[in-house]
Scaffold this active site. Structure first.
Site, PDB file in Angstrom:
ATOM      1  N   ILE A 281     -22.561  53.226  24.050  1.00 39.51           N
ATOM      2  CA  ILE A 281     -21.754  52.903  25.238  1.00 39.51           C
ATOM      3  C   ILE A 281     -22.243  53.761  26.412  1.00 39.51           C
ATOM      4  CG2 ILE A 281     -19.418  52.865  26.211  1.00 39.51           C
ATOM      5  CD1 ILE A 281     -18.387  52.896  23.291  1.00 39.51           C
ATOM      6  N   GLU A 283     -21.127  55.212  28.903  1.00 38.96           N
ATOM      7  CA  GLU A 283     -19.853  55.483  29.583  1.00 38.96           C
ATOM      8  C   GLU A 283     -20.047  56.196  30.920  1.00 38.96           C
ATOM      9  OE1 GLU A 283     -20.703  56.798  26.686  1.00 38.96           O
ATOM     10  OE2 GLU A 283     -20.956  58.909  27.170  1.00 38.96           O
ATOM     11  N   ASP A 325     -26.251  42.319  68.458  1.00 41.87           N
ATOM     12  CA  ASP A 325     -25.954  42.174  69.884  1.00 41.87           C
ATOM     13  C   ASP A 325     -27.129  42.713  70.676  1.00 41.87           C
ATOM     14  OD1 ASP A 325     -23.379  41.252  69.711  1.00 41.87           O
ATOM     15  OD2 ASP A 325     -22.539  43.255  69.511  1.00 41.87           O
ATOM     16  N   ASP A 601     -18.412  44.019  68.488  1.00 45.62           N
ATOM     17  CA  ASP A 601     -17.541  45.068  69.004  1.00 45.62           C
ATOM     18  C   ASP A 601     -16.179  44.548  69.480  1.00 45.62           C
ATOM     19  OD1 ASP A 601     -18.444  43.809  71.274  1.00 45.62           O
ATOM     20  OD2 ASP A 601     -19.847  45.385  71.806  1.00 45.62           O
ATOM     21  N   ASP A 605     -15.005  39.121  67.705  1.00 49.24           N
ATOM     22  CA  ASP A 605     -16.123  39.260  66.771  1.00 49.24           C
ATOM     23  C   ASP A 605     -15.633  39.418  65.342  1.00 49.24           C
ATOM     24  OD1 ASP A 605     -18.021  39.178  68.737  1.00 49.24           O
ATOM     25  OD2 ASP A 605     -18.119  41.341  68.997  1.00 49.24           O
ATOM     26  N   ASN A 695     -26.725  62.054  23.296  1.00 49.31           N
ATOM     27  CA  ASN A 695     -25.961  61.200  24.193  1.00 49.31           C
ATOM     28  C   ASN A 695     -25.347  62.008  25.337  1.00 49.31           C
ATOM     29  OD1 ASN A 695     -24.609  58.836  24.992  1.00 49.31           O
ATOM     30  ND2 ASN A 695     -22.754  59.552  23.987  1.00 49.31           N
ATOM     31  N   ASP A 699     -26.899  61.327  28.966  1.00 47.08           N
ATOM     32  CA  ASP A 699     -26.087  60.396  29.747  1.00 47.08           C
ATOM     33  C   ASP A 699     -25.620  60.950  31.079  1.00 47.08           C
ATOM     34  OD1 ASP A 699     -26.190  58.148  28.329  1.00 47.08           O
ATOM     35  OD2 ASP A 699     -24.054  57.988  27.898  1.00 47.08           O
TER      36      ASP A 699
END
Ligand code: ATP
Length: 760
Positions: A281, A283, A325, A601, A605, A695, A699
């Site tokens: 897993i 995690e 813009d 702005d 918009d 692990n 991990d």
């Protein structure tokens, strides 16, 4: 106090304030006494709760069972190691979660809204949270009302109160009325309520309630903020986690069954199976991904790109079209009037023949002030008047009426009392102004504006526009009445002349556009300005080239959404468009499968900002409404900052991919090694605690280290990933390739260990 049922003077007296507002000293006193103008936020998750949620985590429970089994079977050492692993795991998870939550909280604080307050007689911008009862504040279109306010003046003020009353139509406010005490919220026309939106016009008012005492504060359930840690990516990663867990559990059970058939020791088989199920897993993945994104967001914030919602970081990495813009974003927004034109002659510099009404138009049809406060177009006009006839500033003029500028009409009109006469001045986009002018001023004389002269002026305007000048037309007339709010008096005007301004492009923009092109990202200019001005600037910046199309608002109106989607990939300039058109443009790009960023702005918009994959609002000139709708703010209003954000987005994207790749290939390889050695009845040279330890170690920190890898220049050389998903084909192939590699190498070395172990 029912402020709406009281006279303005009485409220001033009661709250001990005046039109000039409070002094800073008095405001501070009130702030200390009554607290900040904020709504109570959702309580933070306490450390205790975090610990509790860790202890009830499925994986931890399984680990506890494993430890318990070890102790029962007399494997004390193993049991203790598992317990230590549980503690370290929980601490790391809590630290990670807290760091991610803090980063998101810091973002929220950075994005605090501001209010225009009058203190000691001068207008200042302060954080809305520092407002106190008695403050006098100024409201303008696009702003979110920061507290409950009794209005003292209004100018076409329309407020959208749907958040409070559910009524979708904006309410027209009236400051001078005194109302009945029993009126419902929606009928209190002389009030503006916290969290509602100013749609149109301006107004001033006295703050009568702040924070939890406001009407919105009384509706407690509106205050829950959505959990911004719940990003789509996190959800995707959790799904992957779940699938892997199921696969892991099935494989573990198989290992157990096969081992059992081979007659292996049941207890150690059980421990190995449990440990494998746990190790497969990933995690740490969702939390690591959140931290990687949050760190990316912090780096972006340091470079003026404030990402409001974490998922935007993921999307930024895959943006393929940037609609921007022009004014202020691509250009410096530092305007200077360089030429003027009256009747049909261009005038450079001082001109004795200049009609006084032209200068009055520049001066009066204007809401800016000389010290660069206000719209740069209007500041430039004031500076021009100062240069031409400074004396005009010392005279007193009384404004009686204003039809405010808006990007749809592209005009602004005012009425003044000048020496007892009512005079009306209009300025705006040249074609729009000419459209309402049947007359023209020629050497002080009013004559009819013939089609011929009109054409001549428009031609001249086209010539000037193609040289990138921004052009405004001016007109005036005398009237014999004071218009009422809502009246349209933009008709029967006398055309006075026009002004040409320059607004130089920002220097850095050209190289940013080049970088976007290299990264396979298309840049599109969207502007309210003239087609030729826009094209000239776009060409200069490298946005527009000869094969591209330019579309105007008028042309847009003529094509269907379907046609627009077909045509849009060739367009690089949209000119003379209204903000409402932006929504159609965004939708057209999205229909073609593009990941589209859009800047904006104004109030109008916001639908486009919401519809875009990444809505980008201007931090300086942007209205509250636009900022609220956007996913990201440009604190310096600068186009180049979008490039910085995209770069960071791509970095985060590829780093998260590295993390996924590393964790998945490592974890799955581990399972396969044990699986194959069980199938082939080889002794498994790895203990349950080893699996758990590997692990734990791999991990967390190494995964995070990959997550903060520095920027890779190649990231900006590849094309954007179209579907925007992290789990693209390439990643899956790489994971399979790596895991087989690791599996083989691990298997080989394990085999060697086994031989050594068995035969030495
Ligand atoms: P951009 O869309 O890139 O910001 P813009 O400023 O030209 O560019 P708008 O603000 O929509 O876009 O303005 C549209 C047009 O209205 C301008 O080209 C100009 O002719 C006119 N205009 C702009 N500001 C004012 C103003 N304060 N008063 C009157 N007319 C204005």
């Amino acid at each position: 106090m029912k402020a709406y049922a009281e006279k303005i003077e009485d409220i001033f007296k009661k709250l001990n304030t005046s039109k000039d507002g409070l002094t800073d000293e008095e405001a501070l006193k009130r702030l200390v006494l009554n607290g900040k103008n904020i709504l109570n936020k959702k309580k933070k998750t306490s450390i205790f709760k975090m610990v509790l949620s860790q202890l009830t985590d499925k994986m931890i429970i399984i680990l506890f069972i494993a430890a318990f089994l070890s102790f029962i079977l007399g494997e004390q050492a193993e049991g203790i190691v598992i317990l230590i692993i549980i503690v370290i795991n929980a601490v790391i998870s809590i630290v990670q979660e807290k760091k991610a939550a803090d980063a998101v909280e810091a973002l929220r604080n950075m994005n605090a809204p501001m209010a225009n307050v009058i203190r000691d007689g001068t207008v200042k911008q302060i954080p809305s949270s520092d407002l106190v009862v008695g403050d006098v504040i100024y409201l303008e279109a696009g702003g979110i009302v920061p507290a409950d306010i009794r209005l003292i003046s209004d100018n076409g003020l329309m407020i959208d109160e749907s958040a409070l009353t559910g009524e979708s139509e904006a309410v027209s406010k009236e400051a001078i009325v005194v109302l009945d005490e029993n009126l419902a919220l929606g009928d209190r026309l002389n009030m503006a309520f916290s969290s509602t939106v100013v749609n149109y016009g301006t107004g001033t008012g006295i703050v009568v309630a702040t924070g939890m005492n406001t009407e919105v504060g009384k509706i407690a359930n509106m205050l829950e903020n959505t959990d911004e840690l719940e990003t789509p990516l996190k959800k995707k990663l959790e799904t992957v986690g779940k699938i892997l867990s199921i696969v892991g559990i099935i494989v573990s059970i198989l290992i157990f069954i096969i081992g059992f058939i081979y007659g292996k020791d049941v207890i150690s088989l059980l421990m190995i199976s449990i440990s494998l199920a746990i190790s497969v897993i990933p995690e740490g993945l969702p939390a690591t991904a959140t931290i990687v994104m949050a760190l990316g967001v912090q780096r972006m914030a340091n470079k003026n790109a404030l990402v409001k919602k974490l998922p935007a970081v993921e999307t930024l990495g895959s943006a393929s079209v940037i609609c921007t813009d022009k004014t202020g974003t691509l250009t410096q927004n530092k305007m200077t009037v360089v030429k003027t034109l009256f009747y049909d002659e261009l005038v450079l510099g001082k001109n004795s023949k200049m009609p006084i009404s032209f200068l009055l138009g520049c001066l009066l049809c204007n809401n800016a002030s000389l010290n660069e406060v206000g719209d740069p177009t209007e500041v430039a006009l004031l500076e021009y008047v100062k240069k031409e006839d400074e004396g005009l500033f010392s005279k007193k003029y009384t404004r009686l009426f204003e039809q405010p500028f808006d990007s749809d009409r592209k005009k602004m009109t005012v009425v003044y009392d000048i020496d007892g006469r009512y005079e009306c001045y209009t300025k705006g986009a040249l074609e729009e102004v000419l459209e309402v002018c049947p007359y023209i001023l020629k050497n002080g004389e009013i004559i009819s504006l013939t089609l011929e002269v009109k054409d001549k002026i428009l031609k001249e305007c086209e010539r000037l526009s193609s040289e990138a000048y921004r052009i405004l037309g001016f007109a005036s007339k005398k009237i014999d009445f004071v218009p009422k709010e809502g009246d349209n008096i933009e008709n029967d005007l006398i055309f006075i002349g026009l002004s040409c301004m320059i607004d130089p492009p920002r220097e850095e923009v050209m190289s940013a556009i080049k970088a976007f092109k290299e990264a396979g990202i298309k840049v599109v200019m969207i502007t309210g300005d003239h087609k030729l001005t826009a094209t000239a600037i776009a060409r200069g910046l490298g946005i527009y080239s000869d094969d591209d199309l330019v579309m105007t608002g008028e042309e847009l109106d003529k094509v269907s959404d379907k046609e627009l989607a077909l045509r849009v990939s060739k367009v690089t300039v949209f000119a003379r468009v209204a903000p409402e058109d932006k929504l159609r443009i965004v939708k057209a790009f999205k229909k073609n499968g593009e990941v589209c960023a859009m800047t904006g702005d104004g109030v109008n918009d916001s639908p486009a900002l919401k519809a875009a994959d990444i809505g980008v609002a201007m931090g300086k000139v942007g209205t509250d409404v636009a900022k609220e709708a956007a996913d990201m703010l440009l604190l310096d209003d600068n186009f180049t900052t979008i490039l910085v954000a995209v770069k960071e987005g791509r970095r985060v994207y590829s780093n998260i991919q590295k993390v996924i790749q590393f964790l998945l290939s490592g974890n799955i390889a581990e399972v396969l090694v044990v699986f194959f050695s069980t199938i082939f009845n080889l002794s498994v040279p790895i203990l349950a605690v080893h699996i758990l330890f590997i692990n734990l170690v791999t991990d967390t920190l190494p995964a995070l280290a990959l997550g903060v890898d520095p920027e890779n220049p190649d990231d900006m050389k590849r094309k954007p990933v179209k579907d925007g998903s992290l789990f693209e084909k390439g990643l899956v192939t790489r994971v399979i390739f790596y895991l087989l590699g690791i599996c083989f190498v691990k298997g080989k070395s394990l085999q060697k260990v086994i031989y050594k172990y068995n035969y030495s």
